[in-house]
Design an enzyme around this catalytic site. Structure first.
Site, PDB file in Angstrom:
ATOM      1  N   MET A   1      -1.315   1.395   3.054  1.00  0.00           N
ATOM      2  CA  MET A   1      -2.004   2.699   3.145  1.00  0.00           C
ATOM      3  C   MET A   1      -2.316   2.917   4.918  1.00  0.00           C
ATOM      4  SD  MET A   1      -3.775   3.354  -0.010  1.00  0.00           S
ATOM      5  CE  MET A   1      -4.703   5.199   1.040  1.00  0.00           C
ATOM      6  N   HIS A   2      -2.813   3.339   5.805  1.00  0.00           N
ATOM      7  CA  HIS A   2      -3.466   3.138   6.573  1.00  0.00           C
ATOM      8  C   HIS A   2      -3.079   3.035   7.874  1.00  0.00           C
ATOM      9  CE1 HIS A   2      -6.588   3.427   3.556  1.00  0.00           C
ATOM     10  NE2 HIS A   2      -6.461   2.318   3.877  1.00  0.00           N
TER      11      HIS A   2
ATOM     12  N   ASP B   1      -0.334   2.707  -1.778  1.00  0.00           N
ATOM     13  CA  ASP B   1       0.576   1.279  -2.522  1.00  0.00           C
ATOM     14  C   ASP B   1      -0.430   0.805  -4.003  1.00  0.00           C
ATOM     15  OD1 ASP B   1      -2.205   0.420  -1.167  1.00  0.00           O
ATOM     16  OD2 ASP B   1      -0.736  -1.406  -0.564  1.00  0.00           O
TER      17      ASP B   1
END
Length: 490
Positions: A80-81, A238
């Site tokens: 992520m991110h 995830d």
């Protein structure tokens, strides 16, 4: 011919690809590694082209033993991110700034202190953490203005792969929740946050549910792999994908993940926000919501200790004989190798061993690493408990969950019954399940989870050991407070 589905888990150190039959489970899995770049202390980057190359090679190997025409769907779980930016010609402008990158201390402080935590929580349901995407965008705007001016598309890591495979510029709600650009409660991009970051709506992907079809595999890929028409679903971040893969889909269900990072993931039917914003309030991959605490270094702490310090790859040998010391070890380890997110939100935090004496031995320190990660995960669980959530059972997944010793430590430190799913595959399995729902093999994510997820074993906490760990946890919580001002001097 049996229908099959591909789940792709785009991780930090590797991509794992899994071929799953709708009725028979896992048929094959392939892992392809790639490197992480650390251009400066606390920075963490990857080349998105490396991901794509790994996925392409992985799919070719994955399907080598089946009829490619059997493959009906593909979906994803992904780190992520991370900030992936493309120009108008779809060229990657710069390496992706990863989820565990700590360069945005200034921008995170600006968002939390100047824009204000209350404003952020009102518009996004979350406050700023250094790993989130919005602070990275601000960093890019301030430090690489020429690159910022070239941006045509902003996306997250798994969505770059999906875009290359389909041409569809989309993102799911769970991954979008971690950008700090999404109004989580109302399910749309926040105009307020876009204005703060200088982002235009057309630069952001179309929002989709994780189990929705976003497109079809491009013809050139289909021909290359001798496939037919293949549906591609949006996928999930995830942790949300791992939650699907462990069946954490009903209200109050909890999963603890021991991957590179560590998470405590709590599924919720209804939207809620932790009053102190120590836990993230995100959308779930089943169309509902979840609360999540994330520690930046989990299994990566053990890998660092074993491989970089002890110079060994025999993890099991290092854990032999340590079970007798559970609850009795007087060495502490703070697992903040990359700073920390939940609940401290401190990019300056550092890892530390505390309590060594002349009789301290190698095994004491190895055990302390495992315990330190468990204590940090309990920090997140205690925040959830303070919000009125009753957590006494949790599924465990991630690479660290393969350690029988670590499973026992988690159960006793967190005082929860730990359940081990039969398929301990996390995001890749969850991605395949999302593809099944998108293709109609199951009507809902919950139906897929009920059909495909079962529990292999369970570890109950030992009351006596749990009590000893309670005393040690009290000491652990005091150590960060004692050291946090010192961390700022590094």
């Amino acid at each position: 011919m049996m229908d099959t589905f591909i789940g792709i888990d785009l991780g930090t150190s590797a991509v794992k690809l899994m071929l799953v039959g709708a009725d028979v489970g896992i048929l094959n899995s392939i892992t392809k590694t790639y490197s992480v770049s650390y251009p400066q202390s606390g920075w963490s980057e990857q080349n998105p082209e490396d991901w794509l190359n790994a996925v392409e090679r992985g799919i070719e190997e994955l399907i080598s033993a089946v009829d490619p025409k059997s493959i009906k769907g593909i979906s994803f779980g992904g780190q992520m991110h991370g900030l992936v930016v493309l120009d108008r010609d779809d060229n990657v402008i710069r390496p992706c700034i990863l989820w565990n990158d700590g360069r945005t201390e200034k921008q995170t402080a600006y968002l939390n202190e100047v824009i204000g935590r209350r404003n952020l929580s009102e518009h996004t349901a979350n406050i700023a953490f250094a790993g989130f995407t919005a602070p990275k965008i601000l960093w890019l705007k301030e430090n690489e203005p020429k690159n910022f001016a070239r941006i045509s598309k902003i996306m997250l890591p798994k969505d770059y792969i999906a875009y290359k495979l389909t041409g569809a510029f989309c993102i799911d709600y769970s991954d979008a929740s971690g950008t700090l650009l999404l109004d989580v409660k109302n399910g749309d991009w926040s105009a307020y946050m876009c204005d703060i970051c200088g982002v235009k709506r057309e630069q952001l992907p179309e929002l989709k549910q994780s189990f929705e079809r976003t497109g079809y595999l491009k013809n050139d890929y289909a021909k290359r792999w001798n496939m037919g028409e293949v549906t591609v679903a949006a996928g999930a971040g995830d942790n949300a994908a791992a939650a699907i893969g462990t069946g954490t889909v009903n209200d109050g269900d909890c999963t603890i993940s021991l991957g590179t990072s560590g998470t405590v993931f709590i599924s919720q039917d209804n939207f809620s926000v932790d009053k102190h914003n120590a836990l993230h309030s995100f959308c779930h991959a089943n169309g509902k919501y979840h609360l999540m605490g994330c520690i930046l270094s989990a299994a990566s702490c053990n890998s660092w200790w074993m491989e970089s310090i002890l110079k060994t790859n025999d993890f099991a040998a290092e854990q032999q004989g340590l079970q007798a010391k559970l609850g009795k070890n007087d060495i502490y380890f703070l697992p903040y190798l990359m700073g920390e997110r939940s609940p401290h939100n401190d990019v300056n935090a550092r890892g530390a061993f505390i309590g060594m004496r002349p009789d301290t031995v190698r095994g004491d320190m190895s055990l302390a690493v495992l315990e330190g990660v468990a204590f940090a995960l309990r920090d997140c669980i205690e925040v959830a408990r303070a919000n009125g959530l009753n957590i006494n059972r949790a599924k465990l997944c991630g690479g660290g969950a393969r350690s029988a010793l670590w499973r026992q430590i988690i159960a006793n430190v967190c005082n929860v019954e730990v359940e081990i799913p039969l398929a301990e595959e996390g995001p890749a399995y969850g991605g395949a399940m999302l593809a099944m729902v998108a293709c109609g093999a199951y009507k809902t994510v919950e139906e897929a989870a009920s059909a495909l997820i079962s529990i292999k074993s369970a570890i109950k906490p030992d009351a006596q050991i749990a009590e000893m760990y309670q005393q040690r946890y009290n000491t652990f919580t005091a150590l960060y407070d004692a050291l946090k001002d010192s961390f700022k001097r590094w």
